[in-house]
Scaffold this motif. Structure first.
Motif, PDB file in Angstrom:
ATOM      1  N   GLY A  55      20.262  14.488   5.480  1.00  0.00           N
ATOM      2  CA  GLY A  55      21.555  14.143   6.200  1.00  0.00           C
ATOM      3  C   GLY A  55      21.929  12.669   5.520  1.00  0.00           C
ATOM      4  O   GLY A  55      21.044  11.950   4.969  1.00  0.00           O
ATOM      5  N   TRP A  83      21.798  11.284  13.066  1.00  0.00           N
ATOM      6  CA  TRP A  83      21.135  12.257  12.395  1.00  0.00           C
ATOM      7  C   TRP A  83      19.740  12.659  13.032  1.00  0.00           C
ATOM      8  O   TRP A  83      19.185  13.589  13.526  1.00  0.00           O
ATOM      9  CB  TRP A  83      20.975  12.113  10.846  1.00  0.00           C
ATOM     10  CG  TRP A  83      22.340  12.521  10.367  1.00  0.00           C
ATOM     11  CD1 TRP A  83      23.166  11.623  10.063  1.00  0.00           C
ATOM     12  CD2 TRP A  83      22.490  13.786   9.733  1.00  0.00           C
ATOM     13  NE1 TRP A  83      24.087  12.218   9.030  1.00  0.00           N
ATOM     14  CE2 TRP A  83      23.800  13.568   8.946  1.00  0.00           C
ATOM     15  CE3 TRP A  83      21.843  15.103   9.652  1.00  0.00           C
ATOM     16  CZ2 TRP A  83      24.381  14.763   8.251  1.00  0.00           C
ATOM     17  CZ3 TRP A  83      22.525  15.964   8.869  1.00  0.00           C
ATOM     18  CH2 TRP A  83      23.875  15.843   8.343  1.00  0.00           C
ATOM     19  N   ARG A  96      27.393  14.417  12.350  1.00  0.00           N
ATOM     20  CA  ARG A  96      27.848  14.678  10.926  1.00  0.00           C
ATOM     21  C   ARG A  96      29.097  14.457  10.727  1.00  0.00           C
ATOM     22  O   ARG A  96      30.340  15.204  11.390  1.00  0.00           O
ATOM     23  CB  ARG A  96      27.264  16.199  10.623  1.00  0.00           C
ATOM     24  CG  ARG A  96      27.551  16.421   9.168  1.00  0.00           C
ATOM     25  CD  ARG A  96      26.859  17.830   8.828  1.00  0.00           C
ATOM     26  NE  ARG A  96      26.788  18.161   7.403  1.00  0.00           N
ATOM     27  CZ  ARG A  96      26.221  19.141   6.885  1.00  0.00           C
ATOM     28  NH1 ARG A  96      24.958  19.711   7.499  1.00  0.00           N
ATOM     29  NH2 ARG A  96      26.332  19.278   5.352  1.00  0.00           N
TER      30      ARG A  96
END
Length: 222
Positions: A55, A83, A96
């Motif tokens: 991530g 994340w 995100r």
């Protein structure tokens, strides 16, 4: 390679690995152009699709032009924590940054569609969308006029980009600079749009690497 190596050495399987993308740094660019800093950001983003269970926190709005290490650690940490909270602890929250999904060029405009923006996109600071550049077949980049389809207050996940100086655009870039001036965020999570380019022009970092290799070969031959 580093992530793969750590996973192999620690023998814990494909454990979660999250990083902060390069922050904004160095002087602002008055005109759009090339940036090795932007190229490294792009490489970081590509890792998301190359390695599973990874991530990235986009932090192009948290740095300082005169300090390579962002002083604002708290916001960087909170974006990374999202994340982990979602992927590893099962919480439900935006985590995100929006990323380019598709680019279509027609009628002198580029229509861009983005993933990870279910509630749409918005701007911060000013209503004007900032940070987009566009070019035609001559590969000469100019700052572009961009607008969120539906408006910045109740927008969609699409942005139109154009410039009167480029009647037939073929490529678009966003936040493509060492220290980009850009202001597009996800509406729900307040996360900055991931820098991107739609072109595949040769990177200056690759050219620099090739130049260095050539110089090394010349030195060995002497």
């Amino acid at each position: 390679l580093m992530i793969q190596h750590w996973r192999e050495e620690w023998k814990q399987g494909d454990f979660p690995f999250y990083w902060g993308q390069l922050a904004d740094y160095k002087a602002e660019m008055p005109q759009p152009g090339e940036s090795d800093w932007a190229e490294l950001r792009e490489t970081q983003t590509k890792t998301l699709s190359l390695l599973k269970n990874t991530g990235q926190a986009v932090i192009t709005d948290l740095g300082e032009s005169n300090d390579i290490h962002p002083l604002n650690k708290r916001d960087v940490a909170e974006r990374l924590a999202r994340w982990a909270l979602v992927k590893d602890y099962g919480m439900k929250l935006p985590y995100r940054s929006p990323e380019l999904k598709e680019a279509k060029f027609d009628g002198g405009k580029a229509l861009l569609t983005f993933d990870h923006a279910p509630a749409g996109l918005r701007t911060v600071d000013v209503d004007e969308v900032r940070g987009f550049a566009i070019c035609g077949e001559d590969k000469k980049w100019v700052w572009a006029k961009a607008s969120i389809v539906g408006g910045s207050k109740h927008g969609t996940n699409q942005i139109e980009v154009s410039s009167p100086a480029v009647p037939k655009p073929i490529a678009v870039r966003y936040a493509w600079a060492d220290n980009p001036v850009c202001n597009v965020y996800s509406f729900d999570g307040g996360l900055p749009l991931t820098p991107f380019r739609t072109d595949d022009y040769p990177m200056i970092s690759k050219l620099n690497t090739e130049r260095a290799a050539s110089m090394a070969r010349e030195a060995e031959s002497r």
